[in-house]
Write a protein that holds these residues in place. Structure first.
Motif, PDB file in Angstrom:
ATOM      1  N   VAL A  46       0.872  -1.201  -0.129  1.00 10.44           N
ATOM      2  CA  VAL A  46      -0.007   0.051   0.041  1.00 10.44           C
ATOM      3  C   VAL A  46       0.817   1.115  -0.077  1.00 10.44           C
ATOM      4  CG1 VAL A  46      -2.006  -0.912   1.017  1.00 10.44           C
ATOM      5  CG2 VAL A  46      -0.272  -0.149   2.567  1.00 10.44           C
ATOM      6  N   VAL A  47       2.269   1.234   0.199  1.00  7.63           N
ATOM      7  CA  VAL A  47       3.034   2.284   0.192  1.00  7.63           C
ATOM      8  C   VAL A  47       4.211   1.870  -0.578  1.00  7.63           C
ATOM      9  CG1 VAL A  47       2.064   3.517   2.450  1.00  7.63           C
ATOM     10  CG2 VAL A  47       4.226   1.817   2.489  1.00  7.63           C
ATOM     11  N   ASP A  48       5.167   2.883  -1.013  1.00  3.74           N
ATOM     12  CA  ASP A  48       6.468   2.542  -1.608  1.00  3.74           C
ATOM     13  C   ASP A  48       7.344   1.872  -0.659  1.00  3.74           C
ATOM     14  OD1 ASP A  48       9.279   3.682  -2.054  1.00  3.74           O
ATOM     15  OD2 ASP A  48       8.394   3.835  -3.821  1.00  3.74           O
ATOM     16  N   PRO A  49       7.975   0.899  -1.175  1.00  2.43           N
ATOM     17  CA  PRO A  49       8.884   0.099  -0.475  1.00  2.43           C
ATOM     18  C   PRO A  49       9.763   0.827   0.338  1.00  2.43           C
ATOM     19  CG  PRO A  49       8.645  -0.598  -2.689  1.00  2.43           C
ATOM     20  CD  PRO A  49       8.041   0.587  -2.816  1.00  2.43           C
ATOM     21  N   LEU A  50      10.426   1.795   0.006  1.00  4.13           N
ATOM     22  CA  LEU A  50      11.262   2.704   0.725  1.00  4.13           C
ATOM     23  C   LEU A  50      10.656   3.168   1.891  1.00  4.13           C
ATOM     24  CD1 LEU A  50      13.426   4.542  -2.135  1.00  4.13           C
ATOM     25  CD2 LEU A  50      14.146   2.820  -0.670  1.00  4.13           C
ATOM     26  N   GLN A  51       9.558   3.739   1.654  1.00  3.99           N
ATOM     27  CA  GLN A  51       8.613   4.140   2.671  1.00  3.99           C
ATOM     28  C   GLN A  51       8.170   3.332   3.774  1.00  3.99           C
ATOM     29  OE1 GLN A  51       5.294   6.541   1.048  1.00  3.99           O
ATOM     30  NE2 GLN A  51       5.656   7.818   2.570  1.00  3.99           N
ATOM     31  N   ALA A  52       7.981   2.191   3.237  1.00  6.50           N
ATOM     32  CA  ALA A  52       7.541   0.881   4.187  1.00  6.50           C
ATOM     33  C   ALA A  52       8.764   0.598   5.040  1.00  6.50           C
ATOM     34  CB  ALA A  52       6.997  -0.487   3.350  1.00  6.50           C
ATOM     35  N   ALA A  53       9.945   0.759   4.440  1.00  8.45           N
ATOM     36  CA  ALA A  53      11.175   0.374   5.375  1.00  8.45           C
ATOM     37  C   ALA A  53      11.124   1.350   6.341  1.00  8.45           C
ATOM     38  CB  ALA A  53      12.255   0.219   4.333  1.00  8.45           C
ATOM     39  N   ALA A  54      11.180   2.743   5.808  1.00  8.31           N
ATOM     40  CA  ALA A  54      11.304   3.842   6.905  1.00  8.31           C
ATOM     41  C   ALA A  54      10.221   4.006   8.087  1.00  8.31           C
ATOM     42  CB  ALA A  54      11.335   5.013   6.142  1.00  8.31           C
ATOM     43  N   ILE A  55       9.058   3.456   7.721  1.00  7.63           N
ATOM     44  CA  ILE A  55       8.033   3.522   8.589  1.00  7.63           C
ATOM     45  C   ILE A  55       8.129   2.456   9.679  1.00  7.63           C
ATOM     46  CG2 ILE A  55       5.477   3.002   8.927  1.00  7.63           C
ATOM     47  CD1 ILE A  55       4.839   4.234   6.211  1.00  7.63           C
ATOM     48  N   PHE A  56       8.770   1.292   9.057  1.00 10.05           N
ATOM     49  CA  PHE A  56       9.014   0.376  10.178  1.00 10.05           C
ATOM     50  C   PHE A  56      10.153   0.672  11.066  1.00 10.05           C
ATOM     51  CE2 PHE A  56       6.252  -2.984   8.438  1.00 10.05           C
ATOM     52  CZ  PHE A  56       6.163  -3.740   9.724  1.00 10.05           C
ATOM     53  N   LEU A  57      11.360   1.328  10.751  1.00 14.44           N
ATOM     54  CA  LEU A  57      12.386   1.641  11.670  1.00 14.44           C
ATOM     55  C   LEU A  57      12.135   1.993  12.791  1.00 14.44           C
ATOM     56  CD1 LEU A  57      15.625   1.081  12.079  1.00 14.44           C
ATOM     57  CD2 LEU A  57      15.807   3.263  10.856  1.00 14.44           C
ATOM     58  N   PRO A  58      11.439   3.354  13.063  1.00 14.34           N
ATOM     59  CA  PRO A  58      11.070   3.396  14.548  1.00 14.34           C
ATOM     60  C   PRO A  58      10.293   2.629  15.137  1.00 14.34           C
ATOM     61  CG  PRO A  58      10.581   5.339  12.902  1.00 14.34           C
ATOM     62  CD  PRO A  58      10.892   4.114  12.119  1.00 14.34           C
ATOM     63  N   ILE A  59       9.321   1.960  14.608  1.00 15.29           N
ATOM     64  CA  ILE A  59       8.419   0.730  15.149  1.00 15.29           C
ATOM     65  C   ILE A  59       9.309  -0.411  15.743  1.00 15.29           C
ATOM     66  CG2 ILE A  59       6.831  -0.956  14.795  1.00 15.29           C
ATOM     67  CD1 ILE A  59       5.543   0.764  12.816  1.00 15.29           C
ATOM     68  N   LEU A 209       7.142   9.119  10.280  1.00 20.12           N
ATOM     69  CA  LEU A 209       7.099   9.356  11.842  1.00 20.12           C
ATOM     70  C   LEU A 209       5.599   9.073  12.216  1.00 20.12           C
ATOM     71  CD1 LEU A 209      10.128  11.401  12.668  1.00 20.12           C
ATOM     72  CD2 LEU A 209      10.190   9.020  12.785  1.00 20.12           C
ATOM     73  N   THR A 210       4.928   9.895  11.671  1.00 18.02           N
ATOM     74  CA  THR A 210       3.520  10.055  11.982  1.00 18.02           C
ATOM     75  C   THR A 210       2.810   8.665  11.955  1.00 18.02           C
ATOM     76  OG1 THR A 210       3.269  12.295  11.797  1.00 18.02           O
ATOM     77  CG2 THR A 210       1.218  11.140  11.733  1.00 18.02           C
ATOM     78  N   ALA A 211       2.965   8.085  10.745  1.00 18.41           N
ATOM     79  CA  ALA A 211       2.515   6.638  10.513  1.00 18.41           C
ATOM     80  C   ALA A 211       3.054   5.598  11.517  1.00 18.41           C
ATOM     81  CB  ALA A 211       2.812   6.386   8.950  1.00 18.41           C
ATOM     82  N   SER A 212       4.397   5.598  11.723  1.00 18.73           N
ATOM     83  CA  SER A 212       4.948   4.770  12.664  1.00 18.73           C
ATOM     84  C   SER A 212       4.280   5.096  14.013  1.00 18.73           C
ATOM     85  CB  SER A 212       6.406   5.002  12.957  1.00 18.73           C
ATOM     86  OG  SER A 212       7.103   5.032  11.789  1.00 18.73           O
ATOM     87  N   ALA A 213       4.060   6.092  14.519  1.00 17.63           N
ATOM     88  CA  ALA A 213       3.505   6.487  15.703  1.00 17.63           C
ATOM     89  C   ALA A 213       1.931   5.856  15.916  1.00 17.63           C
ATOM     90  CB  ALA A 213       3.405   7.977  16.000  1.00 17.63           C
ATOM     91  N   THR A 214       1.403   5.763  14.782  1.00 15.59           N
ATOM     92  CA  THR A 214      -0.131   5.158  14.849  1.00 15.59           C
ATOM     93  C   THR A 214       0.086   3.725  14.966  1.00 15.59           C
ATOM     94  OG1 THR A 214      -0.252   4.979  12.247  1.00 15.59           O
ATOM     95  CG2 THR A 214      -1.145   7.154  13.400  1.00 15.59           C
ATOM     96  N   LEU A 215       0.915   3.245  14.729  1.00 11.57           N
ATOM     97  CA  LEU A 215       1.183   1.703  14.699  1.00 11.57           C
ATOM     98  C   LEU A 215       1.696   1.081  15.978  1.00 11.57           C
ATOM     99  CD1 LEU A 215       2.087   1.412  11.126  1.00 11.57           C
ATOM    100  CD2 LEU A 215      -0.127   0.736  12.057  1.00 11.57           C
ATOM    101  N   LEU A 216       2.328   1.969  16.791  1.00 13.35           N
ATOM    102  CA  LEU A 216       3.047   1.662  18.185  1.00 13.35           C
ATOM    103  C   LEU A 216       2.024   0.640  19.063  1.00 13.35           C
ATOM    104  CD1 LEU A 216       5.308   4.708  18.936  1.00 13.35           C
ATOM    105  CD2 LEU A 216       5.777   2.587  17.909  1.00 13.35           C
ATOM    106  N   PRO A 217       0.621   1.099  19.468  1.00  8.72           N
ATOM    107  CA  PRO A 217       0.194   0.157  20.267  1.00  8.72           C
ATOM    108  C   PRO A 217       0.279  -1.232  19.680  1.00  8.72           C
ATOM    109  CG  PRO A 217      -1.057   2.226  20.056  1.00  8.72           C
ATOM    110  CD  PRO A 217      -0.070   2.325  18.953  1.00  8.72           C
ATOM    111  N   VAL A 218      -0.116  -1.346  18.481  1.00 10.94           N
ATOM    112  CA  VAL A 218      -0.132  -2.934  17.690  1.00 10.94           C
ATOM    113  C   VAL A 218       1.302  -3.454  18.127  1.00 10.94           C
ATOM    114  CG1 VAL A 218      -0.307  -4.292  15.659  1.00 10.94           C
ATOM    115  CG2 VAL A 218      -1.848  -2.206  16.104  1.00 10.94           C
ATOM    116  N   ALA A 219       2.381  -2.781  17.977  1.00 14.30           N
ATOM    117  CA  ALA A 219       3.551  -3.146  18.095  1.00 14.30           C
ATOM    118  C   ALA A 219       3.907  -3.566  19.494  1.00 14.30           C
ATOM    119  CB  ALA A 219       4.647  -1.986  17.668  1.00 14.30           C
ATOM    120  N   LEU A 220       3.585  -2.734  20.595  1.00 11.92           N
ATOM    121  CA  LEU A 220       3.905  -3.176  22.048  1.00 11.92           C
ATOM    122  C   LEU A 220       2.925  -4.442  22.468  1.00 11.92           C
ATOM    123  CD1 LEU A 220       3.577   0.297  23.382  1.00 11.92           C
ATOM    124  CD2 LEU A 220       5.709  -0.815  23.062  1.00 11.92           C
TER     125      LEU A 220
END
Length: 259
Positions: A46-59, A209-220
């Motif tokens: 659903v997003v560019d692969p580079l963006q997917a990797a970047a979103i995942f790193l803070p998570i 970073l905003t996208a990463s933050a929205t997914l943090l509860p699931v990650a925890l």
């Protein structure tokens, strides 16, 4: 880095992102690296692969913190010190050569090695004419540096450092809890170091970073669940399961290298 397309945090994004984060969280909790390899490809639907990797790193960084706390009492210090220098070198090499080596080539090489590695374990352990269970291997500095470097490099370019790490560490036959503690510490350090080149490449912008933050509860939640499962696995269950997940990881990487 080229400007990434605008991302919309809509139903489709979360439909792909939540399962992806759940799988990576289970892996971070200690339940095998195969799950982690599925995270970025799922999000890349659903997003560019580079963006997917970047979103995942803070998570991944937050998952690492949770996993470090969950496994704070377990570690194999000798294994960690043996493989970590290679991991750091691999990150530096990935940063220096990321524009030169196609990620698919790296995925293919790791995939073939991992498939052979895991298949050999099952053949030796369960095949009627196999050699049976093998004795633990000793620490090997050259092998540790090689596989650690490949783990660091693969982690930088594709968040796929798990299989090379397993190829070195699983034959040591550590206690499952100590193995997981060492794995958690290794990848926590690798991901923390990766922040530097990712910032330098401009991948960690406000949108990602905003996208990463929205997914943090699931990650925890997923990370704690993975840790809870591993704590209750016996050695005779842990190692076949982990080798099996490594085999799945190799097959997944092989698929990704061609499609």
């Amino acid at each position: 880095m080229d400007q990434l397309p605008v991302m919309h945090l809509d139903f489709l994004f979360f439909a792909a992102a939540i399962p992806a984060v759940l799988l990576v969280g289970l892996s971070k909790g200690g339940l095998g690296g195969a799950f982690a390899l599925m995270g970025v490809p799922l999000l890349a639907l659903v997003v560019d692969p580079l963006q997917a990797a970047a979103i995942f790193l803070p998570i991944l960084i937050v998952m690492d913190i949770v996993a470090l706390w969950a496994w704070r009492n377990y570690n194999d210090r000798k294994t960690l010190l043996m493989i970590l220098p290679g991991g750091i070198f691999g990150i530096a090499l990935g940063w220096a050569t990321s524009a030169m080596v196609p990620p698919d080539v790296l995925r293919f090489l790791i995939a073939v090695t991992t498939i052979v590695f895991a298949s050999r374990y099952f053949y030796q352990t369960y095949w009627p004419h196999g050699l049976g269970a093998q004795a633990p291997l000793p620490q090997r500095p050259i092998a540790a540096t090689f596989w650690g470097s490949l783990a660091g490099y693969a982690s930088f370019v594709a968040h796929a450092g798990g299989p090379p790490f397993q190829i070195y560490t699983l034959p040591l036959k550590l206690d499952p809890k100590d193995y997981t503690g060492a794995s958690v510490r290794f990848f926590a350090l690798v991901n923390a170091i990766k922040l530097i080149p990712y910032f330098a490449l401009g991948a960690l912008d406000a949108e990602n970073l905003t996208a990463s933050a929205t997914l943090l509860p699931v990650a925890l939640v997923a990370t704690m669940l993975g840790a809870a499962v591993v704590r209750h696995l016996k050695t005779e269950v842990f190692y076949p399961l982990t080798y099996g997940l490594a085999l799945v990881a190799g097959l997944k990487l092989l698929w990704d290298s061609f499609f």
